[in-house]
Design an enzyme around this catalytic site. Structure first.
Site, PDB file in Angstrom:
ATOM      1  N   ASP A 109     -38.473   3.182 -20.853  1.00  0.00           N
ATOM      2  CA  ASP A 109     -39.489   2.115 -20.816  1.00  0.00           C
ATOM      3  C   ASP A 109     -40.457   2.177 -22.007  1.00  0.00           C
ATOM      4  O   ASP A 109     -41.644   1.881 -21.861  1.00  0.00           O
ATOM      5  CB  ASP A 109     -40.293   2.171 -19.496  1.00  0.00           C
ATOM      6  CG  ASP A 109     -39.401   2.020 -18.273  1.00  0.00           C
ATOM      7  OD1 ASP A 109     -38.373   1.328 -18.378  1.00  0.00           O
ATOM      8  OD2 ASP A 109     -39.731   2.603 -17.231  1.00  0.00           O
TER       9      ASP A 109
ATOM     10  N   ASN B 133     -32.123 -10.575 -11.561  1.00  0.00           N
ATOM     11  CA  ASN B 133     -32.248 -10.827 -13.009  1.00  0.00           C
ATOM     12  C   ASN B 133     -30.895 -11.189 -13.610  1.00  0.00           C
ATOM     13  O   ASN B 133     -30.817 -12.042 -14.494  1.00  0.00           O
ATOM     14  CB  ASN B 133     -32.874  -9.627 -13.717  1.00  0.00           C
ATOM     15  CG  ASN B 133     -34.382  -9.631 -13.580  1.00  0.00           C
ATOM     16  OD1 ASN B 133     -35.064 -10.445 -14.186  1.00  0.00           O
ATOM     17  ND2 ASN B 133     -34.904  -8.730 -12.745  1.00  0.00           N
TER      18      ASN B 133
ATOM     19  N   HIS C 221     -38.613  -4.698 -17.453  1.00  0.00           N
ATOM     20  CA  HIS C 221     -39.401  -3.761 -16.661  1.00  0.00           C
ATOM     21  C   HIS C 221     -40.567  -4.517 -16.026  1.00  0.00           C
ATOM     22  O   HIS C 221     -41.209  -5.325 -16.700  1.00  0.00           O
ATOM     23  CB  HIS C 221     -39.912  -2.639 -17.577  1.00  0.00           C
ATOM     24  CG  HIS C 221     -40.714  -1.611 -16.850  1.00  0.00           C
ATOM     25  ND1 HIS C 221     -40.136  -0.634 -16.060  1.00  0.00           N
ATOM     26  CD2 HIS C 221     -42.053  -1.433 -16.748  1.00  0.00           C
ATOM     27  CE1 HIS C 221     -41.084   0.111 -15.528  1.00  0.00           C
ATOM     28  NE2 HIS C 221     -42.252  -0.344 -15.920  1.00  0.00           N
TER      29      HIS C 221
ATOM     30  N   MET D 242     -30.176   1.606 -12.724  1.00  0.00           N
ATOM     31  CA  MET D 242     -30.956   2.794 -12.375  1.00  0.00           C
ATOM     32  C   MET D 242     -30.296   4.083 -12.866  1.00  0.00           C
ATOM     33  O   MET D 242     -30.078   5.017 -12.082  1.00  0.00           O
ATOM     34  CB  MET D 242     -31.134   2.863 -10.852  1.00  0.00           C
ATOM     35  CG  MET D 242     -31.792   1.639 -10.255  1.00  0.00           C
ATOM     36  SD  MET D 242     -33.463   1.403 -10.872  1.00  0.00           S
ATOM     37  CE  MET D 242     -34.292   2.693  -9.973  1.00  0.00           C
ATOM     38  N   ARG D 243     -30.008   4.106 -14.148  1.00  0.00           N
ATOM     39  CA  ARG D 243     -29.320   5.280 -14.672  1.00  0.00           C
ATOM     40  C   ARG D 243     -29.876   5.520 -16.066  1.00  0.00           C
ATOM     41  O   ARG D 243     -29.941   4.581 -16.876  1.00  0.00           O
ATOM     42  CB  ARG D 243     -27.819   4.950 -14.741  1.00  0.00           C
ATOM     43  CG  ARG D 243     -26.947   6.070 -15.069  1.00  0.00           C
ATOM     44  CD  ARG D 243     -26.326   6.686 -13.822  1.00  0.00           C
ATOM     45  NE  ARG D 243     -25.721   7.942 -14.202  1.00  0.00           N
ATOM     46  CZ  ARG D 243     -26.063   9.101 -13.692  1.00  0.00           C
ATOM     47  NH1 ARG D 243     -26.965   9.162 -12.746  1.00  0.00           N
ATOM     48  NH2 ARG D 243     -25.490  10.203 -14.108  1.00  0.00           N
ATOM     49  N   ILE D 244     -30.263   6.750 -16.323  1.00  0.00           N
ATOM     50  CA  ILE D 244     -30.782   7.050 -17.664  1.00  0.00           C
ATOM     51  C   ILE D 244     -29.608   7.160 -18.624  1.00  0.00           C
ATOM     52  O   ILE D 244     -28.584   7.782 -18.309  1.00  0.00           O
ATOM     53  CB  ILE D 244     -31.621   8.340 -17.620  1.00  0.00           C
ATOM     54  CG1 ILE D 244     -32.861   8.041 -16.773  1.00  0.00           C
ATOM     55  CG2 ILE D 244     -31.997   8.802 -19.023  1.00  0.00           C
ATOM     56  CD1 ILE D 244     -33.855   9.144 -16.688  1.00  0.00           C
TER      57      ILE D 244
END
Ligand code: GRF
Length: 222
Positions: free
Chosen positions: A151, A16, A115, A96-98
């Site tokens: 999300d 992406n 997403h 991949m990290r909040i």
């Protein structure tokens, strides 16, 4: 209008990111990519940034320790890097990290994510297998503003693809990914041109000249 500066946050392969780099290489795209940050050392996406001649760096979250303090320290460094790069818009692309509420608040309306499902269905991880297991016939992808809950933020654009008999997670992911690579630059364009924006009431407003097909890529409206 001056070109806006994008920062792209990645953790992995960066396809992406590549779609945004490719778009930015076109003269009429309203943004340049000013910085790529990976929280994982050696993420293949960093190579893509290097090939495109875009500044890139790793901020390894593990170096900041665990728990809330570590998370805040990681985000402080990230925030500084984004400010130094003059980022107008921050794009999560397989990051991949909040992120904490305070980071999300700071970038409210300027922080977006892609997403691989038609949100609000199938939030979270392992979505392709979950969609197949659920027997859905239409899948797709969503670009949305990031909000505190994962999300769940206001939707900017979507693209749909069929789920075909015999699909496994890999086949479905590949079909969706093709649309991701069209949708992300299209949505970034709308924001950068200020033809889409997050409103105070949490919905997304589009300028009157935005055709329905600008944010609904597939199937195109008719
Ligand atoms: C994409 O499927 C994206 O929708 C999800 O993570 C994946 C990242 O892939 N958030 P890539 O690193 O952009 O190739």
């Amino acid at each position: 209008m001056a070109r806006k500066t994008l920062a792209v946050l990645i953790s992995g392969r960066g396809t992406n990111l590549q779609s945004l780099l490719d778009a930015a290489a076109q003269g009429d795209f309203p943004c340049t990519v000013g910085l790529v940050v990976s929280n994982r050392p050696g993420a293949p996406g960093l190579e893509r940034a290097a090939r495109a001649g875009v500044p890139h760096m790793t901020i390894d979250h593990r170096a900041f320790g665990k728990g809330e303090e570590g998370r805040a320290a990681f985000e402080a460094v990230l925030t500084e890097a984004l400010a130094d790069a003059g980022a107008d818009l921050v794009c999560l692309a397989g990051f991949m990290r909040i992120l904490t509420n305070s980071f999300v608040k700071r970038w409210e309306g300027r922080l977006i994510n892609i997403h691989p499902s038609l949100l609000p269905a199938f939030r979270g991880l392992n979505v392709h297998q979950r969609m197949i297991d659920a027997g859905v016939k239409i899948a797709g992808c969503t670009v949305h503003f990031v909000s505190a809950e994962m999300d769940s933020g206001p939707i900017i654009g979507q693209a749909a693809v069929p789920v075909l008999p015999g699909d496994d997670a890999e086949a479905l992911a590949a079909r969706i990914l093709i649309e991701e690579h069209r949708l992300y630059p299209a949505c970034v364009r709308l924001l950068a041109e200020e033809r889409a924006r997050l409103q105070a009431n949490g919905t997304v407003a589009f300028a009157p000249d935005v055709a329905a097909g600008a944010a609904l890529l597939n199937p195109a409206p008719h």
